[in-house]
Design a protein around this motif. Structure first.
Motif, short mmCIF file in Angstrom:
data_model
loop_
_atom_site.label_atom_id
_atom_site.label_comp_id
_atom_site.label_asym_id
_atom_site.label_seq_id
_atom_site.Cartn_x
_atom_site.Cartn_y
_atom_site.Cartn_z
N LEU A 64 0.82 -1.22 -0.07
CA LEU A 64 -0.01 0.02 -0.21
C LEU A 64 0.78 1.25 -0.06
O LEU A 64 0.56 2.13 -0.91
N ARG A 65 1.80 1.30 0.87
CA ARG A 65 2.83 2.38 0.83
C ARG A 65 3.58 2.68 -0.58
O ARG A 65 3.97 3.60 -1.03
N TYR A 66 3.83 1.52 -1.41
CA TYR A 66 4.34 1.67 -2.65
C TYR A 66 3.25 2.23 -3.54
O TYR A 66 3.41 3.09 -4.55
N ILE A 67 2.03 1.69 -3.60
CA ILE A 67 0.96 2.09 -4.27
C ILE A 67 0.79 3.81 -4.11
O ILE A 67 0.70 4.44 -5.09
N LYS A 68 0.99 4.15 -2.94
CA LYS A 68 0.66 5.63 -2.66
C LYS A 68 1.72 6.49 -3.53
O LYS A 68 1.54 7.68 -3.99
N SER A 69 3.14 5.58 -3.58
CA SER A 69 4.28 6.64 -4.45
C SER A 69 4.13 6.55 -5.87
O SER A 69 4.61 7.42 -6.50
N SER A 70 2.99 5.55 -6.37
CA SER A 70 2.88 5.45 -8.01
C SER A 70 1.28 5.45 -8.33
O SER A 70 0.97 4.67 -8.73
N LEU A 71 0.57 6.23 -7.60
CA LEU A 71 -1.07 6.42 -7.74
C LEU A 71 -1.31 6.22 -9.22
O LEU A 71 -2.06 5.62 -9.58
N GLY A 72 -0.70 6.69 -10.28
CA GLY A 72 -1.12 6.78 -11.43
C GLY A 72 -0.58 6.18 -12.39
O GLY A 72 -0.76 6.21 -13.55
N ALA A 73 0.18 5.14 -11.85
CA ALA A 73 0.86 3.98 -12.74
C ALA A 73 -0.25 3.15 -13.44
O ALA A 73 -1.48 3.03 -12.73
#
Length: 325
Positions: free
Chosen positions: A190-199
């Motif tokens: 989830l912390r990784y997803i926050k760093s790349s929300l628009g990927a």
């Protein structure tokens, strides 16, 4: 059939006569075959239906409008125009191509799990640590249910996020008995997803129509069962269209066997994609290309002389060799 017989009779194709003695008449048979595109016009359209949501596409705008009006007369549908949002997928179209992502869906996951204010990280998991069933302490029932629900939502997110596929697959095998270590690993995703929300995925407007696949395996990667992990990615030109990370069904005693099994999986995927794209009127000039970094597996696929080394491999895996010849 009657129309065909009447046409033959009207043109006096034959003359009825008596069969000569000691002669046998030659029988005949009607063979039926569906004639596709009998009118030759080349219009193609496809309809994707999920419950009460419909996506309609094709190569003729007039035909699309005709179908839309027909559906409206029958079901009273609402035309929302160009596709922008569908089942959590966000679609943006430019002259450069199409971008597909699930940004809003990812944001909803972060809000629901209370991770919207968490500190971002650059990788979805800690590659120096491998999880197993007994890592950490068992979760209570409520936390275990939350973990299972989160993994299910993350699996749906992998439809546009191949970068988290391996990490999510790894955590999905612990849903029966999740622990604090598994929960911590899910929080890292989830912390990784926050760093790349628009990927997401990008499909260029100009592209080549050739299937290319990359296959790999993590030999005995599962610490609990010592089964290998299959991983592959399939591209249409430069566009990523299919990917998977999955634990193999049986234990492989050699890395070559694990790699060969991974190749068998992606070959079946290539075959299915070929049929699917042909249905969408995509013609292939070049054969599909499969890349693998294991030389032993490549030799097994190309050379049937390796008999002693392949007796233990099931017959269905040799689909790789069949398609390569």
């Amino acid at each position: 059939m009657n129309a065909e017989i009447q046409a033959l009779e009207s043109n006096h194709t034959w003359v009825l006569t008596e069969l000569p003695p000691n002669k046998n008449a030659i029988g005949c048979r009607w063979v039926y075959k569906i004639k596709h595109r009998a009118d030759s016009p080349t219009i193609f359209y496809a309809i994707l239906v999920y419950v009460d949501d419909i996506v309609l596409t094709g190569n003729d705008l007039t035909e699309i409008k005709t179908i839309t009006n027909l559906l409206d007369l029958t079901f009273k549908i609402k035309d929302l125009g160009d596709l922008k949002f569908f089942l959590g997928f966000e679609v943006s179209r430019t002259k450069a191509g199409i971008n597909l992502c699930q940004r809003k869906y990812a944001l909803d996951i972060l809000r629901d799990t209370g991770m919207i204010g968490s500190k971002p990280v650059s990788t979805p998991n800690d590659y120096t640590t491998k999880l197993h069933q007994h890592s950490g302490s068992p979760l209570c029932d409520s936390d275990a249910s939350s973990y299972r629900r989160l993994i299910g939502r993350l699996i749906y997110l992998t439809n546009t996020r191949p970068d988290i596929t391996y990490a999510v697959q790894n955590l999905s095998q612990f849903v029966a008995r999740p622990t604090t270590a598994h929960q911590q690993a899910a929080s890292r995703i989830l912390r990784y997803i926050k760093s790349s929300l628009g990927a997401g995925l990008i499909f260029p407007a100009s592209n080549t129509l050739q299937l290319k696949a990359f296959s790999d395996s993590d030999w005995a990667g599962c610490l609990d069962t010592r089964r290998s992990i299959t991983g592959y990615a399939v591209y249409l030109g430069s566009s990523l269209i299919s990917w998977k990370s999955k634990k193999q069904a049986t234990v492989s005693r050699s890395s070559s066997k694990a790699e060969y099994r991974a190749m068998a999986s992606v070959v079946c995927e290539l075959q299915w994609l070929t049929y699917l794209l042909q249905d969408f009127r995509v013609s292939f000039i070049q054969p599909s290309t499969l890349y693998c970094d294991n030389r032993s597996a490549l030799h097994i696929a190309a050379n049937p002389v390796f008999h002693e080394r392949t007796k233990h491999i099931e017959i269905d895996c040799h689909i790789v060799r069949e398609k390569a010849l």
